[in-house]
Scaffold this active site. Structure first.
Site, short mmCIF file in Angstrom:
data_model
loop_
_atom_site.label_atom_id
_atom_site.label_comp_id
_atom_site.label_asym_id
_atom_site.label_seq_id
_atom_site.Cartn_x
_atom_site.Cartn_y
_atom_site.Cartn_z
N GLY A 1 0.70 -5.36 0.54
CA GLY A 1 -0.63 -5.09 -0.15
C GLY A 1 -0.54 -6.00 -1.99
N GLU B 1 3.29 -6.40 7.29
CA GLU B 1 2.49 -4.40 7.57
C GLU B 1 2.85 -4.99 9.42
OE1 GLU B 1 1.64 -6.30 5.83
OE2 GLU B 1 0.90 -5.89 3.28
N GLU C 1 -0.54 -8.84 -1.73
CA GLU C 1 -2.33 -9.75 -1.67
C GLU C 1 -2.70 -9.03 -2.63
OE1 GLU C 1 -2.49 -6.72 1.71
OE2 GLU C 1 -4.09 -7.99 2.67
N ALA D 1 0.54 -1.24 0.17
CA ALA D 1 0.32 0.06 0.28
C ALA D 1 0.87 1.75 0.19
CB ALA D 1 -0.94 -0.56 1.31
N1 CAA Z 1 4.89 3.46 0.08
C1 CAA Z 1 5.42 4.83 0.23
N2 CAA Z 1 6.06 4.74 0.44
C2 CAA Z 1 7.43 3.95 -0.60
C3 CAA Z 1 7.00 2.48 0.23
C4 CAA Z 1 5.68 2.12 0.87
N3 CAA Z 1 4.90 1.17 0.58
N4 CAA Z 1 7.87 1.95 -0.03
C5 CAA Z 1 9.39 2.29 0.08
N5 CAA Z 1 8.65 4.00 -0.13
C6 CAA Z 1 9.33 4.33 0.11
C7 CAA Z 1 10.52 5.12 0.51
O1 CAA Z 1 10.09 5.92 1.49
C8 CAA Z 1 11.53 5.72 -0.12
O2 CAA Z 1 11.29 6.56 -0.63
P1 CAA Z 1 12.56 7.83 -0.39
O3 CAA Z 1 13.16 7.28 -1.48
O4 CAA Z 1 11.77 9.26 -0.86
O5 CAA Z 1 13.13 8.11 0.77
C9 CAA Z 1 11.30 4.83 -1.56
O6 CAA Z 1 10.29 4.03 -1.31
C10 CAA Z 1 12.41 3.46 -1.91
O7 CAA Z 1 12.73 2.82 -0.08
P2 CAA Z 1 13.55 2.01 0.21
O8 CAA Z 1 14.86 3.10 0.30
O9 CAA Z 1 13.05 1.31 1.17
O10 CAA Z 1 14.40 1.20 -1.17
P3 CAA Z 1 15.39 -0.21 -1.18
O11 CAA Z 1 15.05 -0.63 -2.35
O12 CAA Z 1 15.87 -0.21 -0.72
O13 CAA Z 1 13.87 -1.08 0.08
C11 CAA Z 1 10.86 -1.69 -0.40
C12 CAA Z 1 12.14 -1.24 -0.70
C13 CAA Z 1 12.05 -3.34 0.14
C14 CAA Z 1 10.30 -2.47 -0.98
C15 CAA Z 1 11.15 -1.27 1.32
O14 CAA Z 1 10.99 0.31 1.10
C16 CAA Z 1 9.86 -1.56 2.20
O15 CAA Z 1 10.07 -2.23 2.76
N6 CAA Z 1 8.65 -0.80 1.91
C17 CAA Z 1 7.83 -0.94 2.64
C18 CAA Z 1 6.87 -2.70 2.28
C19 CAA Z 1 6.04 -2.50 3.00
O16 CAA Z 1 5.96 -2.62 4.25
N7 CAA Z 1 4.88 -3.04 2.83
C20 CAA Z 1 3.08 -3.27 3.41
C21 CAA Z 1 2.83 -1.70 3.09
S1 CAA Z 1 0.90 -1.35 4.08
C22 CAA Z 1 0.18 -2.65 2.85
O17 CAA Z 1 0.87 -2.52 1.79
C23 CAA Z 1 -1.40 -2.65 3.86
C24 CAA Z 1 -2.13 -3.05 3.26
O18 CAA Z 1 -2.49 -4.72 3.63
C25 CAA Z 1 -3.29 -2.86 1.35
#
Ligand code: CAA
Length: 694
Positions: free
Chosen positions: A105, A128, A108, A66
């Site tokens: 998501g 999450e 999912e 998400a």
């Molecule tokens: N939403 C918005 N922005 C996000 C994001 C997200 N889910 N995931 C990453 N970003 C952004 C980061 O803030 C970062 O922004 P900046 O460059 O401005 O700092 C950019 O994307 C790159 O992220 P990373 O520096 O972390 O890049 P990475 O390559 O080291 O890692 C990643 C990539 C493994 C995807 C890591 O970003 C990560 O773990 N992201 C979160 C994943 C997550 O938790 N997903 C679940 C979301 S909640 C959900 O999905 C709820 C649901 O059930 C619907």
């Protein structure tokens, strides 16, 4: 190619319709992405030229979840659950093509497809829980239907990123693709259509739930087994309840249950704190006066001076990242000891099944020992990790300056000393930086990086990037005594020492901080780290601490001697209150003329935490830390501050700076000027602001 929205396009490749999400950086499921996928599915279903559909992503990753920046804002249609329902009920097979990370998501969405293929380097997961929430788009309902309840409990409550080959074994991925992913996914989709394979709707697959239906005790057993790990966190319990819902309720009811439990978490403080922390960690990577495109030094080899506990631990990080290390000691005996400790650590991990022998052999093959500093002449970075003595460090840096090639970074692992002064011992202070690792250095995630007045942007940018490469979370700070972390810790230590003189029991001080969420309280921690460490530092500085000094004079150095603030039975790490220590405390209080009294838990907490916050305000004002959130990153990753409280600065904002300020004035009236609020704290209170507003 047809653009469905700004972020999603659709194109027919022969008989397969390919929907491509392209929303950098991580293809998060913003409204435009959700609407695009929904529109893409509808377009593909309506396209008579195609018999199957592939959902793929451009850029570095499949959908990473998400869009966290949308949390807390009014929801915009279409909801992800509706998009997934559209996909699942599509009349043509939908195949997810996964590379990078399919998270939250993102996974999912993939679980709403009829099939999933992935490249071997991909990872999938429902992380999450790490954001204080649970998978809110059917993840808790669909995952157990694919991998079984036990595995789903483990995946969802840990948020682990599962490598694709393992996900394939678990039945989560249908095929691993070699070569080009989109081509492979198209070929797979064609095969599915040609063979008339079923459109697998995971929501209708109930076989894997049977075992847990017959044995509902599985949930309580899981809770019991993980009680320590989940302590203090709200999200894991809701994850478990949602999976219970998957087992006990029909799918649509289970989805509703998941939504309720999700909303409950989303509205709570823990979720807000953990999401704040997610962005704080990423923000800490950015140094305002170091441009993003600053050229980096290529770190291909590392040198470490000192093969003691810290040097060895630091070396392990580099080895695990595939960077060859030369480690130097003054004598063969010390070197052999250091090398054997590293080997022993890896062997222990192998015997626990957490590392393969093959990998261990690879790591060890990258390690070279030496007793000659000259062997560091070609290293791209050298990290000094010897004992804390300025004269000796300066001598080592003077030598390194002569030996090391031009352009090599010279770093010190000091936790207290003036890095500017160390830099001045060389002819290249712009290449000198502090890299403060935390013990055990191969485990603790924090890397407190210390810039001097002269450290160059290239060196800073390189060290920030390097931290990520070796699995650390960096925060850049300036030079002062104790830098950010230890400077604040000292304030907590002072109050803990004072509280026990005033009448608090030391086990109560430890309990209050443990209950707050720290892994242990200050006295148990001191016993673990060794009370002699602080004793020697105090002796060096000519300061005293009556109780701490008295217990060290008795040789009570902590766990390693079996006695410290607590007594430890042979072979046990369980602290037991010791009447001898109580006597020492009572005597010290008498000598200091203190009338002992009952101290409430509330007072213990405020007196331990508020001085840290006050010191942090001074640190910010002096520009030692760039942002309040960097301080939070340091405390969560370096000192075990509970992540669900976001860090000390976030916690201060949550409590309200005015409340803290007023309590400090009360303590000042009782205990003196050390409780004077920092000017920054005072100013923020007057302006009605928080640290978040800086
Ligand atoms: N939403 C918005 N922005 C996000 C994001 C997200 N889910 N995931 C990453 N970003 C952004 C980061 O803030 C970062 O922004 P900046 O460059 O401005 O700092 C950019 O994307 C790159 O992220 P990373 O520096 O972390 O890049 P990475 O390559 O080291 O890692 C990643 C990539 C493994 C995807 C890591 O970003 C990560 O773990 N992201 C979160 C994943 C997550 O938790 N997903 C679940 C979301 S909640 C959900 O999905 C709820 C649901 O059930 C619907």
């Amino acid at each position: 190619m047809t653009a469905i929205t700004d972020f999603v396009s659709y194109e027919a490749h022969g008989t397969v319709g390919v929907i491509t999400v392209d929303s950098p950086p991580v293809n998060a499921l913003s409204q435009g992405v959700r609407a695009g996928i929904q529109g893409g599915i509808e377009a593909a279903v309506a396209d008579d030229s195609v018999t199957a559909i592939v959902l793929a992503c451009a850029g570095r990753t499949f959908i990473a979840g998400a869009d966290i920046t949308e949390f807390g804002k009014p929801p915009k249609a279409p909801a992800l659950n509706d998009v997934i329902a559209t996909m699942e009920s599509a009349t043509k097979p939908v195949v997810a093509a996964i590379h990078g990370t399919a998270l939250g998501g993102g996974l999912e969405t993939a679980l709403g497809c009829h099939y999933r293929v992935a490249v071997a380097s991909a990872k999938v997961g429902l992380p999450e829980v790490k954001l204080g929430i649970l998978p809110g788009a059917g993840g808790t309902q669909r995952l157990p239907r694919v991998v079984g309840v036990q595995k789903a409990l483990e995946f969802i409550t840990s948020g682990v990123h599962v490598p694709a080959p393992q996900a394939f074994e678990a039945g989560l991925i249908d095929e691993l693709i070699e070569g080009d992913l989109t081509e492979g996914a198209i070929a797979f989709a064609k095969k599915v259509a040609a063979e008339g394979r079923p459109l697998v709707k995971i929501s209708e697959q109930n076989d894997k739930l049977e075992e847990a239906k017959k044995n509902p005790a599985i949930f309580d057993e899981f809770r019991k087994k993980n009680a320590r790990k989940f302590r203090g966190f709200e999200a894991p319990e809701n994850c478990i309840k949602a999976i219970e819902g998957a087992v006990n309720l029909p799918f649509p009811e289970g989805l509703k249950r998941e939504r309720e439990l999700f909303s409950e978490l989303l509205a709570g403080e823990q979720a807000k704190a953990q999401q704040y922390f997610f962005f704080s960690e990423r923000l800490a990577n950015k140094i305002p006066d170091v441009p993003k495109d600053t050229p980096l030094i290529d770190i291909k080899t590392a040198g470490i001076v000192g093969a003691g506990t810290m040097g060895g631990g630091i070396a392990m990080n580099f080895l695990q990242a595939g960077i060859p290390v030369t480690i130097v000691e003054t004598s063969q005996e010390a070197l052999d000891k250091g090398l054997s400790v590293i080997k022993g650590n890896y062997s222990a991990t192998v015997s626990k099944g957490r590392l393969t022998q093959e990998k261990m052999d690879k790591y060890m093959s990258l390690l070279t020992g030496s007793t000659n500093l000259e062997d560091l002449k070609d290293a791209d970075i050298v990290i000094e990790a010897i004992f804390e003595n300025m004269d000796v460090k300066k001598e080592v840096f003077g030598k390194l300056d002569k030996i090391c090639k031009q352009g090599a970074i010279l770093a010190t692992n000091t936790s207290t000393l003036d890095v500017d002064e160390i830099g001045e011992a060389t002819s290249r202070p712009e290449y000198v930086i502090g890299l403060h690792f935390f013990s055990p250095a191969n485990v603790m995630r924090l890397l407190e990086e210390v810039r001097t007045k002269k450290t160059s942007p290239t060196v800073m940018a390189t060290c920030m990037a390097l931290a990520k490469k070796i699995g650390k979370v960096p925060a850049m700070v300036g030079v002062c005594d104790g830098f950010v972390g230890n400077r604040m810790l000292a304030k907590r230590g002072d109050q803990a020492a004072q509280l026990i003189l005033e009448g608090a029991k030391l086990e109560d001080v430890d309990r209050v901080l443990y209950d707050f969420g720290f892994p242990m309280g200050p006295f148990a921690m001191s016993d673990l780290a060794g009370n002699d460490v602080g004793w020697r530092i105090r002796q060096g500085r000519g300061v005293t601490s009556p109780v701490a000094d008295a217990i060290c004079e008795l040789g009570r150095f902590g766990q390693k001697t079996g006695d410290g603030y607590y007594h430890y039975e042979k072979g046990s790490r369980t602290p037991q209150p010791d009447p001898i220590v109580e006597e020492i405390i009572v005597k010290a209080a008498r000598d200091a003329g203190i009338n002992r009294r009952e101290v409430s838990d509330e007072e213990i907490l405020k007196r331990c935490i508020y001085p840290m916050i006050n010191e942090a305000a001074k640190i910010l004002e002096e520009g030692i830390a760039t942002r309040a959130s960097d301080i939070d990153v340091i405390w969560v990753y370096g000192y075990g501050w509970p992540i669900y409280r976001g860090g000390p600065m976030r916690y201060a904002d949550h409590i309200g700076l005015e409340n803290i300020y007023n309590d400090m004035l009360k303590f000042k009236a009782e205990h003196g000027d050390e409780w004077t609020p920092a000017p920054l704290l005072e100013r923020l209170v007057k302006e009605g602001k928080g640290f978040k507003d800086l």
